[in-house]
Design a protein around this motif. Structure first.
Motif, mmCIF file in Angstrom:
data_model
loop_
_atom_site.group_PDB
_atom_site.id
_atom_site.type_symbol
_atom_site.label_atom_id
_atom_site.label_comp_id
_atom_site.label_asym_id
_atom_site.label_seq_id
_atom_site.Cartn_x
_atom_site.Cartn_y
_atom_site.Cartn_z
ATOM 1 N N ALA A 31 0.737 -1.213 -0.108
ATOM 2 C CA ALA A 31 -0.179 0.041 0.057
ATOM 3 C C ALA A 31 1.008 1.408 -0.252
ATOM 4 N N SER A 321 -4.219 -1.243 6.161
ATOM 5 C CA SER A 321 -3.747 -1.161 5.002
ATOM 6 C C SER A 321 -4.861 -0.924 3.842
ATOM 7 N N TYR A 325 -5.031 2.305 1.519
ATOM 8 C CA TYR A 325 -4.972 2.522 0.307
ATOM 9 C C TYR A 325 -6.070 3.360 -0.278
ATOM 10 N N HIS A 421 -8.886 -7.189 -0.972
ATOM 11 C CA HIS A 421 -8.092 -7.360 0.403
ATOM 12 C C HIS A 421 -9.098 -8.171 1.350
#
Length: 434
Positions: A31, A321, A325, A421
């Protein structure tokens, strides 16, 4: 040894598969690559495509841009491969499709919709006035459209979620086929996935029209869309991740290719991406280092090696993250617009970049703490109905059970991208969940 074609036969695996905390920590660096890529841009993806890079010195600004010009591409490719790896690691035969898809939808959509709304309020709403431009983004189907006004609309980094959404829909089908591949042929199939990635870029370079040129890349908008944004073209990376998970589970990852070797390969691959034709820097130049990083780190976790990547601070950074992101683009593009086109001395410009990072990290934590975690806790599993009561006059009252609370942060590995993710969390009776 070949894997049976029956739906219940899989590669032999321990009763409880290892958790992968080091991969969680590694996710944050992917990220971070995307963050520096956006902070160094000379041409913003948001019209009027003004520079983002804050350095006044032309030499320093040029170095900053060049040094991170392939970082975003490598980071996204990492997330795509990791998504396949994590889902395959967590997969068990017999899981209901509706349960799987439910978790995936509630993993990505709450965060996405919050950042979508923030983007529309802060800057996108003034530029994206057509429903046909913003609605596909909200539904995560925008990258199926070749027009930049659609596929990079509202929150540009959210383009990758369109690919992740397709991956989630395809995973059950892909997993059925990949489970049937004999262990001795896993490397062959992995090579075929890499060949597929090369094929996509050959088509991009030689068969897709090279004009008119893009406002933000040295190739055409159509080439950039097909070679980088188009979700079906990225399925090879996701499928490679599934194959790599089987390779590690089968104990077929070479121990001599450890984390140190993978880092060297990453430097070499990144250097190759800098000098290769533009299209090959998307995926092809760095895919082998990305695969090596994921497999070497996962193998270390399986063997119980203690690494700094599995420390509590790194696991926390990995957990946030996904949110980081999603918000880093909004943070950088909006805050930079407030500064106008001003550029600064090196010390001040460094402080500007640090400020972008601090606000993005705060935003990522807020999303993780107040959106992602509550949404997964509340909606990722269907609530169980109360047991039937046959004798109301004597039986005690039975209240509906609430959705299970996810495992502690230290036992999870979110993906994404993706990211893009996914999460690996402990269950009482099964090793992990996707």
């Amino acid at each position: 040894m070949s894997v049976s074609s029956s739906s219940t036969a899989t590669t032999p695996a321990p009763t409880r598969r290892a958790n992968l905390p080091s991969l969680t920590g590694l996710r944050f660096f992917a990220a971070l690559l995307v963050f520096f890529f956006h902070a160094s841009l000379m041409d913003s993806p948001i019209p009027p495509n003004a520079p983002i890079n804050p350095f006044a010195d032309d030499g320093v600004a040029g170095f900053f841009t060049t040094a991170f010009s392939k970082a975003g591409y490598m980071g996204v490719s990492f997330f795509f491969v990791l998504s396949g790896f994590v889902l395959a690691w967590a997969s068990r035969p017999g899981e209901r499709l509706t349960s799987f898809w439910r978790r995936r939808v509630f993993k990505i959509f709450p965060n996405h919709l919050v950042v979508f709304a923030a983007s529309m309020l802060l800057f996108a709403g003034a530029a994206v006035t057509s429903v046909g431009d913003w609605l596909p983004n909200m539904l995560l189907i925008h990258t199926f459209f070749p027009q930049p006004s659609i596929n990079l609309s509202v929150n540009p980094p959210s383009w990758s979620l369109g690919s992740e959404f397709l991956f989630y829909m395809l995973f059950p089908l892909l997993m059925v086929g990949i489970r049937r591949i004999a262990e001795k042929r896993l490397w062959l199939w992995s090579g075929l996935m890499v060949a597929g990635m090369v094929g996509v870029q050959l088509v991009t370079r030689f068969l897709i029209p090279a004009t008119p040129k893009s406002a933000i890349t040295p190739i055409s908008d159509l080439q950039f869309w097909f070679g980088y944004l188009f979700p079906p073209a990225r399925v090879f990376e996701f499928a490679l991740g599934i194959l790599l998970a089987r390779i590690v589970l089968a104990g077929r990852w070479p121990r001599r290719i450890g984390f140190g070797v993978s880092l060297v390969l990453s430097v070499l691959g990144y250097a190759a991406a800098l000098v290769a034709p533009f299209e090959y820097g998307f995926v092809v130049a760095t895919i082998i280092p990305v695969a090596a990083l994921i497999c070497s780190v996962a193998s270390g976790d399986v063997e119980g090696r203690e690494t700094w990547l599995r420390s509590r601070p790194m696991v926390w950074l990995g957990e946030v993250s996904f949110g980081f992101y999603l918000v880093q683009g909004v943070t950088i593009f909006y805050l930079r617009s407030l500064l106008g086109e001003s550029t600064y001395s090196v010390p001040v410009a460094v402080l500007v970049v640090i400020g972008f990072f601090a606000v993005s990290l705060l935003g990522g934590w807020l999303l993780y703490r107040y959106v992602e975690t509550p949404a997964m806790r509340r909606w990722s599993r269907a609530r169980k109905r109360p047991a039937a009561v046959t004798a109301p006059e004597t039986a005690p009252e039975t209240a509906p059970e609430t959705a299970p609370v996810p495992a502690p942060v230290s036992a999870t590995i979110p993906a994404q991208a993706t990211a893009h993710h996914d999460s690996l969390a402990q269950r009482p009776s099964t090793p992990v969940r996707g």
